[in-house]
Motif scaffolding. Structure first.
Motif, short mmCIF file in Angstrom:
data_model
loop_
_atom_site.label_atom_id
_atom_site.label_comp_id
_atom_site.label_asym_id
_atom_site.label_seq_id
_atom_site.Cartn_x
_atom_site.Cartn_y
_atom_site.Cartn_z
N ALA A 89 18.03 -1.89 4.38
CA ALA A 89 17.38 -2.97 3.65
C ALA A 89 16.29 -3.60 4.50
CB ALA A 89 18.42 -4.02 3.23
N LEU A 90 16.61 -3.86 5.79
CA LEU A 90 15.63 -4.47 6.67
C LEU A 90 14.44 -3.53 6.88
CD1 LEU A 90 18.00 -6.14 9.28
CD2 LEU A 90 16.56 -7.30 7.59
N LEU A 91 14.74 -2.25 7.00
CA LEU A 91 13.65 -1.29 7.23
C LEU A 91 12.69 -1.23 6.05
CD1 LEU A 91 15.33 1.73 9.06
CD2 LEU A 91 13.59 0.17 9.93
N ILE A 92 13.23 -1.13 4.84
CA ILE A 92 12.31 -0.99 3.72
C ILE A 92 11.69 -2.34 3.35
CG2 ILE A 92 13.38 1.08 2.73
CD1 ILE A 92 14.63 -0.69 0.62
N ASP A 93 12.25 -3.42 3.89
CA ASP A 93 11.65 -4.73 3.67
C ASP A 93 10.55 -5.01 4.69
OD1 ASP A 93 11.65 -7.29 2.23
OD2 ASP A 93 12.23 -8.11 4.18
N SER A 94 10.62 -4.34 5.84
CA SER A 94 9.64 -4.62 6.89
C SER A 94 8.31 -4.00 6.52
CB SER A 94 10.12 -4.05 8.22
OG SER A 94 9.80 -2.68 8.29
N THR A 95 7.27 -4.52 7.12
CA THR A 95 5.94 -4.02 6.81
C THR A 95 5.62 -2.77 7.61
OG1 THR A 95 5.18 -5.62 8.43
CG2 THR A 95 4.96 -6.20 6.11
N LEU A 96 6.55 -2.40 8.52
CA LEU A 96 6.26 -1.28 9.41
C LEU A 96 6.37 0.08 8.72
CD1 LEU A 96 8.21 -2.50 12.54
CD2 LEU A 96 5.74 -2.53 12.20
N LYS A 155 6.18 3.04 6.15
CA LYS A 155 5.33 3.54 5.07
C LYS A 155 6.23 4.22 4.01
CE LYS A 155 0.82 3.49 6.68
NZ LYS A 155 0.75 3.54 8.15
N GLY A 156 5.76 4.26 2.80
CA GLY A 156 6.50 4.96 1.74
C GLY A 156 7.81 4.27 1.41
N ARG A 157 7.77 2.93 1.33
CA ARG A 157 9.01 2.18 1.12
C ARG A 157 9.65 2.51 -0.21
NH1 ARG A 157 7.62 -3.87 2.11
NH2 ARG A 157 5.44 -3.23 1.99
N ARG A 158 8.81 2.70 -1.20
CA ARG A 158 9.36 2.97 -2.52
C ARG A 158 10.18 4.26 -2.51
NH1 ARG A 158 5.32 2.27 -7.49
NH2 ARG A 158 5.32 0.10 -6.89
N PHE A 159 9.64 5.26 -1.80
CA PHE A 159 10.35 6.53 -1.70
C PHE A 159 11.69 6.34 -0.99
CE2 PHE A 159 11.44 10.05 1.15
CZ PHE A 159 11.72 11.02 0.22
N PHE A 160 11.69 5.63 0.14
CA PHE A 160 12.93 5.48 0.89
C PHE A 160 13.96 4.67 0.12
CE2 PHE A 160 10.20 6.58 4.54
CZ PHE A 160 10.95 7.65 4.99
N ARG A 161 13.45 3.65 -0.60
CA ARG A 161 14.37 2.84 -1.38
C ARG A 161 15.12 3.73 -2.38
NH1 ARG A 161 11.19 -1.71 -4.02
NH2 ARG A 161 10.85 -0.16 -5.63
N LEU A 162 14.38 4.59 -3.02
CA LEU A 162 15.00 5.49 -3.99
C LEU A 162 15.90 6.52 -3.29
CD1 LEU A 162 15.03 6.12 -7.02
CD2 LEU A 162 13.30 7.86 -6.58
N LEU A 183 20.68 -1.92 -1.59
CA LEU A 183 19.93 -2.45 -2.72
C LEU A 183 20.26 -3.92 -2.98
CD1 LEU A 183 17.90 -0.87 -4.42
CD2 LEU A 183 19.53 -1.02 -6.30
N ILE A 184 21.53 -4.26 -2.83
CA ILE A 184 21.93 -5.66 -3.02
C ILE A 184 21.25 -6.53 -1.96
CG2 ILE A 184 23.87 -7.25 -2.82
CD1 ILE A 184 25.56 -5.33 -4.26
N MET A 185 21.30 -6.08 -0.72
CA MET A 185 20.71 -6.88 0.35
C MET A 185 19.19 -6.92 0.22
SD MET A 185 22.97 -5.62 3.56
CE MET A 185 24.67 -5.16 3.35
N TYR A 186 18.61 -5.82 -0.20
CA TYR A 186 17.16 -5.77 -0.36
C TYR A 186 16.71 -6.75 -1.45
CZ TYR A 186 12.51 -3.93 -1.30
OH TYR A 186 11.16 -3.82 -1.49
#
Lengths: 476, 310
Positions: free
Chosen positions: B115-122, B124-131, B192-195
């Protein structure tokens, strides 16, 4: 809650619908009144009332004058019977009956194998008082259903008692529990144990196919030396009792009204030691039976033989399709100086106690288990072997050869030793528990955490407790 | 839950009962009408079965002969004594207990990390990783167990050498095998809950922290984590309940492993006890299990909430 497992286990369902519906009926009315007044207290009261009402009606039984009298429906009344089994293609047998008996129609449902959920459904239906007319029961669970007060004694139903001479003795004693004037089912599927073996591999290696357990041990060592395994010992609960059944040792006895449990007696240790030797010397594989790993080993020719009843005709080809034509069937190995064998599996058709038409239900069961036309369908389309004396000469279809088994006439072969099944065997009243405990404990034994005899001791203790918890008297 | 509806709306939705029962608030009819479907279903499919199980747990069977028909008689706490004396029950609890203290922290921490990783600005491709992280949760537990089971079984695995040396299907490896399947499935859900909770945090807080000289890691640990603590605790409670109720995954692994018995988890034990059939003991066992689950969740909430909000 659905469970989907490997090839052999199918979806099993917790069949408690019957109970819930019963509760629903009485509580809806209760609720609509209560909610208006005081929702919380009302709900609690409704719960308790509903539950008490249900437990009260569960314990009240039938009250006709002679509960075992068996009379036909009034003339001209059309009877519809409900039935479920898990015999492949049994609908065809039912269709034949329905076409010949316009006044007694059978409404058939195919269900999942008993231990995979159907027995639970049956038991829940018995508790809810809403069963079908006819059901299908492995021989080992017949006592369970009898003590659940779910089965009808068919002794007084027309023709049933007279059919005794047609049936192979051990299938008959399994449904009468060796008692007078009691018949709680008619054997439909009989499972004299044979040895399915890879004829090609044994021949190639020059190893004789074993006929006694001493020869079996020698053959096991010889097979292992070639890199294969003679067999797979499964933790599967139903396999284990057959070893003692063949040897004429009784796991259960009835002394008056007291059950006696002899699973782990000193005289039973000998058989355990024979199996232990195969495990200790790593002469067998120990995969869960007919699951994926086992099937692969069978298909790859790693496992050379499999003990089993006529269900092997279906399960071995479906597990090891690539080995077609290389298999053969012979009588299971015997103990030196004896001809006795065991039955692994098998099932009878029974009539549920609260069937409104026991006479007609028994008539159908008798037809389905003894009529040559029905037997021909049961064996050719369902793959089952009927417990009828010299059935192969009555049913010419059963002399057909089977290409998977090297064009052997497999039913004919089985027929030649079917009557060697030990008839002096009584199943206990809690076999579902016994089988489950055997499975857990034998799994530990097969992976070396304890001996097979240690496993039997645990099962013995649990079985005594389980029988006690059924309110029955028990000793050991 | 408070609902403020305009009076006219109320008139239209439940005119009769609203007018008749003036002793309560004028909203009574509407409240009842709205709540009734829930209450009825709650009663029928939740309270009644629980009440039935509770009643059953205080009874036992009695018979007069070897094949005699059963009578249910009141037994007080006898079934509960059997439950507490049952080694298989404690064994199954022990196994889920081990999973609780080892597996649950892992799947919460992994979820948090994702959750922290895909929330961070660092990243790339957050949408892909979230899925990608969430996808395993969409796989039913049974399918996941069959799939992983095929990886574990040496004769079936695409990597037979690895499967052979890990040997996860024997009695020593089976807990890891099981934990792995569940962590694989549930971590993405926790993420997903934490995100979602992270999305609700005002960006100004991060800006303020950054102005004070905090780097990405410090912001994550000191700002984000405390702010989403309620979500982390919620995933913790859900994980505790889910672990105590394990059934599908071990039941599937049973077909591949001798190390899984029919009493491997408490739920499997209850299911198996009911099929003996010993309904009374099964009822008592499930009541004890429910009480334990409630107690554990409660204790967990008490401890974590003190830590989080003091």
């Amino acid at each position: 809650m659905k469970v989907i497992t490997g090839k052999f286990l199918t979806a099993s369902t917790v069949g408690s619908e019957g109970e819930n519906f019963e509760l629903a009926d009485s509580d809806v009315r209760e609720d609509t009144r209560m909610v208006k007044r005081n929702a919380r207290r009302g709900a609690v009261v409704a719960v308790l009332l509903g539950a008490l009402a249900l437990s009260a009606c569960a314990s009240s039984g039938g009250s006709s004058s002679d509960p075992e009298s068996c009379t036909p429906a009034p003339k001209g009344e059309k009877v519809t019977l409900s039935l479920s089994t898990w015999i492949p293609n049994f609908q065809e047998t039912v269709d034949l009956w329905n076409s010949e008996h316009p006044d007694i129609q059978v409404d058939y449902t195919e269900v999942t194998q008993g231990n995979q959920g159907t027995y639970q459904t049956y038991l829940n239906q018995i508790k809810a008082g809403k069963t079908a007319d006819l059901g299908y029961f492995d021989y080992d669970v017949l006592p369970t259903f009898r003590i659940a007060d779910g089965l009808r004694n068919l002794y007084k139903c027309a023709g049933v008692a007279d059919a005794q001479d047609k049936f192979i003795k051990s299938a008959w004693t399994a449904t009468t529990f060796g008692q007078d004037k009691s018949i709680y089912g008619l054997g439909l599927d009989f499972t004299p144990e044979g040895l399915f073996y890879r004829a090609d591999l044994f021949k190639q290696a020059g190893i004789p196919v074993p006929t006694t357990w001493d020869e079996y041990y020698q053959a096991a060592k010889a097979v292992r030396a070639t890199g294969g395994y003679i067999a797979n010992l499964p933790s599967w609960g139903t396999f284990w009792p057959t070893n003692w059944m063949q040897a004429g040792k009784k796991w259960f006895e009835l002394d008056g009204d007291t059950w006696k449990v002899n699973i782990a007696t000193d005289e039973n240790k000998q058989i355990a030691d024979r199996l232990q030797q195969l495990v200790d010397e790593k002469l067998v594989t120990t995969y869960p039976l007919f699951q994926d790993e086992y099937s692969k080993a069978l298909n790859d020719g790693v496992i050379w033989s499999q003990l089993g009843g006529p269900w092997g005709f279906r399960l071995i080809p479906s597990s090891a399709a690539d080995t077609a034509g290389n298999w053969s069937l012979t009588k299971m190995p015997v103990i030196d100086g004896s001809t006795s064998i065991a039955s692994w599996g098998g099932a009878a058709m029974g009539v549920f106690k609260n069937s409104a038409h026991p006479y007609e239900a028994a008539e159908f069961a008798l037809w389905a288990t003894t009529d040559p036309k029905a037997l021909a369908l049961n064996s050719s389309r369902g793959g089952i072997f009927p417990p009828i004396k010299d059935v192969v000469s009555q049913v010419p279809e059963m002399q057909a050869t089977n290409p998977f088994f090297g064009d052997q006439a497999v039913f004919k072969e089985m027929n030649s030793w079917a009557e060697d099944v030990n008839p002096e065997w009584l199943w206990g009243p809690t076999m579902v528990q016994v089988n489950a405990d055997l499975e857990s404990e034998m799994a530990k034994a097969l992976s070396g955490q304890q001996t097979i005899f240690d496993a039997l001791k645990v099962v013995q203790g649990n079985t005594v407790d389980a029988i006690k918890s059924q309110g029955l008297s028990v000793t050991q | 839950m408070t609902v403020n509806l305009p009076a006219g709306h109320l008139e239209r939705s439940a005119p009769t009962s609203g007018r008749r029962r003036m002793s309560f608030t004028s909203h009574t009819g509407a409240i009842l009408a709205l709540v009734a479907p829930f209450l009825i279903l709650l009663t029928l499919f939740y309270l009644v079965p629980i009440g039935y199980a509770l009643v059953q747990s205080f009874f036992k069977l009695e018979r007069s002969s070897a094949f005699g028909s059963p009578r249910e008689v009141f037994a007080g706490f006898e079934q509960y004594v059997h439950v507490l004396e049952n080694a298989a029950f404690w064994g199954s609890l022990g196994r889920v207990g081990v999973l609780l203290v080892t597996m649950v922290p892992v799947m919460i921490l992994l979820g948090l990390l994702f959750a922290l990783l895909i929330d961070s600005t660092l990243v790339k491709g957050r949408r892909f990783f979230r899925l990608a992280f969430f996808a395993p949760y969409a796989v039913p537990g049974v399918i996941a167990a069959i799939m992983w089971g095929f990886f574990y079984a040496p004769t079936l695995s695409p990597l037979p050498g690895v499967a052979e040396s890990l040997n996860l299907l024997d009695s020593r490896g089976i807990m890891i095998a099981l934990a792995n399947i569940i962590v694989w499935t549930v971590s993405g859900f926790n993420m997903l809950i934490m995100y979602s909770a992270l999305q609700a945090v005002p960006q100004e807080l991060y800006e303020a922290a950054r102005m004070d000289g905090a780097g990405n890691v410090r912001i994550a640990v000191l700002v984000k984590v405390p702010l989403i603590m309620p979500s982390i605790i919620m995933t913790g409670v859900l994980s505790i309940i889910g672990t105590l109720q394990l059934f599908n995954e071990p039941t599937v692994l049973k077909t591949l492993s001798k190390a899984v018995g029919l009493d491997f988890t408490p739920n499997m034990l209850v299911f198996n006890t009911a099929s003996i059939p010993n309904y009374n003991l099964a009822a008592a066992t499930s009541v004890v299990l429910a009480l334990l689950t409630a107690a554990l969740s409660f204790v967990f909430l008490r401890i974590t909430q003190k830590r989080a909000f003091e």
